[in-house]
Scaffold this motif. Structure first.
Motif, PDB file in Angstrom:
ATOM      1  N   THR A 128      -9.362   7.077  -6.262  1.00 54.60           N
ATOM      2  CA  THR A 128      -7.982   7.468  -5.971  1.00 54.60           C
ATOM      3  C   THR A 128      -7.466   6.563  -4.861  1.00 54.60           C
ATOM      4  OG1 THR A 128      -8.709   9.145  -4.392  1.00 54.60           O
ATOM      5  CG2 THR A 128      -8.318   9.862  -6.660  1.00 54.60           C
ATOM      6  N   ILE A 129      -6.288   6.022  -5.051  1.00 55.65           N
ATOM      7  CA  ILE A 129      -5.649   5.175  -4.055  1.00 55.65           C
ATOM      8  C   ILE A 129      -4.540   5.977  -3.407  1.00 55.65           C
ATOM      9  CG2 ILE A 129      -4.347   3.034  -3.711  1.00 55.65           C
ATOM     10  CD1 ILE A 129      -5.790   1.854  -6.067  1.00 55.65           C
ATOM     11  N   LEU A 183      -0.469   2.732  -3.578  1.00 52.97           N
ATOM     12  CA  LEU A 183      -0.209   2.639  -5.008  1.00 52.97           C
ATOM     13  C   LEU A 183       1.261   2.362  -5.284  1.00 52.97           C
ATOM     14  CD1 LEU A 183      -1.426   2.859  -7.828  1.00 52.97           C
ATOM     15  CD2 LEU A 183      -0.966   5.318  -7.762  1.00 52.97           C
ATOM     16  N   THR A 184       2.151   2.991  -4.544  1.00 54.78           N
ATOM     17  CA  THR A 184       3.585   2.756  -4.710  1.00 54.78           C
ATOM     18  C   THR A 184       3.938   1.316  -4.374  1.00 54.78           C
ATOM     19  OG1 THR A 184       4.123   5.065  -4.216  1.00 54.78           O
ATOM     20  CG2 THR A 184       5.886   3.450  -3.942  1.00 54.78           C
ATOM     21  N   LEU A 185       3.368   0.810  -3.282  1.00 52.77           N
ATOM     22  CA  LEU A 185       3.620  -0.573  -2.889  1.00 52.77           C
ATOM     23  C   LEU A 185       3.194  -1.539  -3.996  1.00 52.77           C
ATOM     24  CD1 LEU A 185       2.751  -2.111   0.583  1.00 52.77           C
ATOM     25  CD2 LEU A 185       2.308  -3.353  -1.522  1.00 52.77           C
ATOM     26  N   ILE A 240      -9.317  -7.455   2.690  1.00 50.94           N
ATOM     27  CA  ILE A 240      -8.506  -8.353   3.517  1.00 50.94           C
ATOM     28  C   ILE A 240      -7.155  -8.652   2.870  1.00 50.94           C
ATOM     29  CG2 ILE A 240     -10.515  -9.394   4.620  1.00 50.94           C
ATOM     30  CD1 ILE A 240     -10.076 -11.892   2.879  1.00 50.94           C
ATOM     31  N   VAL A 241      -7.051  -8.453   1.562  1.00 52.03           N
ATOM     32  CA  VAL A 241      -5.794  -8.756   0.873  1.00 52.03           C
ATOM     33  C   VAL A 241      -4.749  -7.668   1.092  1.00 52.03           C
ATOM     34  CG1 VAL A 241      -4.726  -9.032  -1.406  1.00 52.03           C
ATOM     35  CG2 VAL A 241      -6.827 -10.275  -0.858  1.00 52.03           C
ATOM     36  N   MET A 242      -5.143  -6.383   0.989  1.00 54.12           N
ATOM     37  CA  MET A 242      -4.148  -5.311   1.117  1.00 54.12           C
ATOM     38  C   MET A 242      -3.446  -5.338   2.468  1.00 54.12           C
ATOM     39  SD  MET A 242      -3.156  -3.509  -1.409  1.00 54.12           S
ATOM     40  CE  MET A 242      -2.049  -2.670  -0.295  1.00 54.12           C
ATOM     41  N   ASN A 266      -5.428  -5.965 -13.093  1.00 54.77           N
ATOM     42  CA  ASN A 266      -6.886  -6.064 -13.197  1.00 54.77           C
ATOM     43  C   ASN A 266      -7.565  -5.265 -12.096  1.00 54.77           C
ATOM     44  OD1 ASN A 266      -7.467  -7.627 -15.514  1.00 54.77           O
ATOM     45  ND2 ASN A 266      -6.882  -9.505 -14.459  1.00 54.77           N
ATOM     46  N   TYR A 267      -6.997  -5.295 -10.907  1.00 52.47           N
ATOM     47  CA  TYR A 267      -7.568  -4.542  -9.794  1.00 52.47           C
ATOM     48  C   TYR A 267      -7.434  -3.038 -10.004  1.00 52.47           C
ATOM     49  CZ  TYR A 267      -8.082  -2.446  -5.178  1.00 52.47           C
ATOM     50  OH  TYR A 267      -8.462  -1.640  -4.133  1.00 52.47           O
TER      51      TYR A 267
END
Length: 446
Positions: free
Chosen positions: A13-14, A19-21, A353-355, A411-412
């Motif tokens: 669960t995110i 998730l909205t972003l 590191i990406v988020m 994909n993520y």
């Protein structure tokens, strides 16, 4: 090697805000393909500039994005079928000949096409890599549109025919490497796909062809030009621009499957892209060129639009700037230009590191409207001290930037494009002929 956290799976669960972003970013980028299209032939404009031609690579991205749009509720399935079928019919019916005004030859297509006529634009080359990206999109369509209806049956038949028509053998040149392209009246270009680059998807498609396959020696010749390096204590297969570590992964799930080269280095191409992502961030933290804003949250150096060509003296330092060029890490070129979309496209490799960087870029005020998500690029230094905005920002969006954003976020989050393409017989064949084994190719769960 520098200690890095283990690769993370997407959480079950995110949190709602994250998730909205991501969904908003994905939808904004998806809209590029909704709007920058000629509905009569399916061609996608290369970039948002007036009287600009189509890019066949952007068309391949669009064909891959349409199924995502259906699954995410961005587009009705019926509309996606119409768009896909229109596109495939255009390429099936377009002129294939040695004429300099044709759309393609030997199953390959010109890099840029006139948006209306579909004829070759700008005296550009018949492009091997851009044809591969186009074909990958076509095969995605065939894997997704599987209903027993006249239109979806035709989609599958046309995609199969168009792939089978590509004469990959004809494009082989020196040392059996695949050539970059061909020009009518001039012949093959002098450049070949060598050194680790975005051509993995090209070689896999060429190996997997049921009609004009290249031999394993072509793939081996490509791998012999690889460079394994240690940068900031991180061992990896080197390529400077970030997009190289992403492009083939748009369609190929390379988690846990290895060719001979990666077996010898106890790695795989997914892990390699993860390491390359960390190298990018470390370079920005080290900031050897002394650019403002570079750091743990502000990075992403790749092939991108830029503010040059120009030379300026800024804060006592003489700086040279380029326009569209393949910028890279750690050896350059680097003129202070960053591409937020390229960070987003690395989300599956290193979300930890990406988020934070995606959030940072979302929070930045770049003084430009962003109808299609992140702008293509911005300069941290070109306008330093000159304008209220502080940044030069590219005035354009590019189809080959928007596509990886849509697809790699998907994909993520849902493993969707990778999941359907793992089932493609031609890609499986190409991977096995290249020597890949293990992981999902041998029946393991990805």
């Amino acid at each position: 090697m520098t200690t890095m956290p283990r690769a993370q799976r997407p959480p079950a669960t995110i949190d709602t805000s994250t998730l909205t972003l991501l969904n908003d970013l994905q939808k904004d980028s998806f809209d590029y393909f909704v709007n920058e299209v000629n509905p009569a032939n399916g061609l996608i404009r290369d970039k948002t500039a007036e009287v600009w031609p189509a890019s066949i690579a952007a068309v391949g991205m669009a064909l891959t994005a349409y199924p995502i749009g259906v699954e995410q509720g961005f587009m009705a399935r019926a509309d996606a079928v119409v768009r896909t079928l229109t596109t495939l019919r255009f390429f099936a019916d377009s002129e294939q000949s040695e004429s300099p005004r044709a759309t393609g030859y030997k199953g390959f297509y010109y890099h840029f096409l006139d948006m209306n006529s579909g004829a070759r634009a700008w005296e550009c080359e018949l492009s091997s890599i851009d044809t591969a990206l186009l074909i990958a999109g076509m095969l995605t369509s065939a894997e997704y549109f599987t209903r027993d209806t006249p239109d979806e049956n035709e989609i599958r038949a046309l995609a199969d025919m168009l792939y089978r028509r590509v004469d990959w053998q004809w494009m082989r040149g020196r040392d059996n490497l695949i050539c970059h392209g061909w020009n009518p009246g001039k012949g093959f270009l002098r450049w070949h796909w060598e050194g680790y680059d975005e051509a993995l998807i090209l070689y896999v498609l060429a190996l997997g062809s049921p009609t004009f396959p290249v031999e394993r020696d072509s793939y081996d010749a490509w791998c012999r030009t690889y460079e394994w390096k240690t940068v900031y204590g991180i061992d990896y297969l080197y390529a400077g621009p970030l997009f190289i570590h992403q492009m083939s992964h748009v369609w190929l799930d390379l988690r846990g499957i290895r060719d001979d080269f990666m077996r010898a280095h106890d790695s795989d191409y997914f892990e390699n892209s993860r390491r390359a992502t960390y190298v990018q961030q470390q370079y920005a933290i080290q900031n050897p060129m002394g650019f403002p804003e570079y750091g743990a949250l502000c990075w992403g150096i790749t092939a991108s639009d830029g503010p040059g060509p120009a030379t300026r003296r800024i804060d006592g330092v003489q700086r040279k700037f380029w326009d569209y060029v393949a910028r890279g890490v750690p050896y350059g070129p680097d003129d202070g230009t960053l591409a937020p979309w390229a960070v987003a496209a690395s989300l599956p490799f290193a979300p930890e590191i990406v988020m934070p960087s995606i959030i940072h870029y979302q929070d930045m005020q770049l003084c430009e409207a962003n109808p299609y998500g992140f702008k293509a690029s911005f300069s941290t230094v070109f306008s330093h001290g000159r304008v209220a905005c502080r940044h030069w920002v590219s005035p354009y969006h590019f189809g080959i930037n928007e596509g990886p954003t849509v697809i790699m976020v998907e994909n993520y989050l849902h493993d969707f494009p990778w999941n359907i393409m793992r089932g493609n017989y031609y890609l499986q064949t190409g991977l096995r002929r290249a020597g890949f084994a293990g992981g999902w190719l041998d029946g393991e769960t990805p």
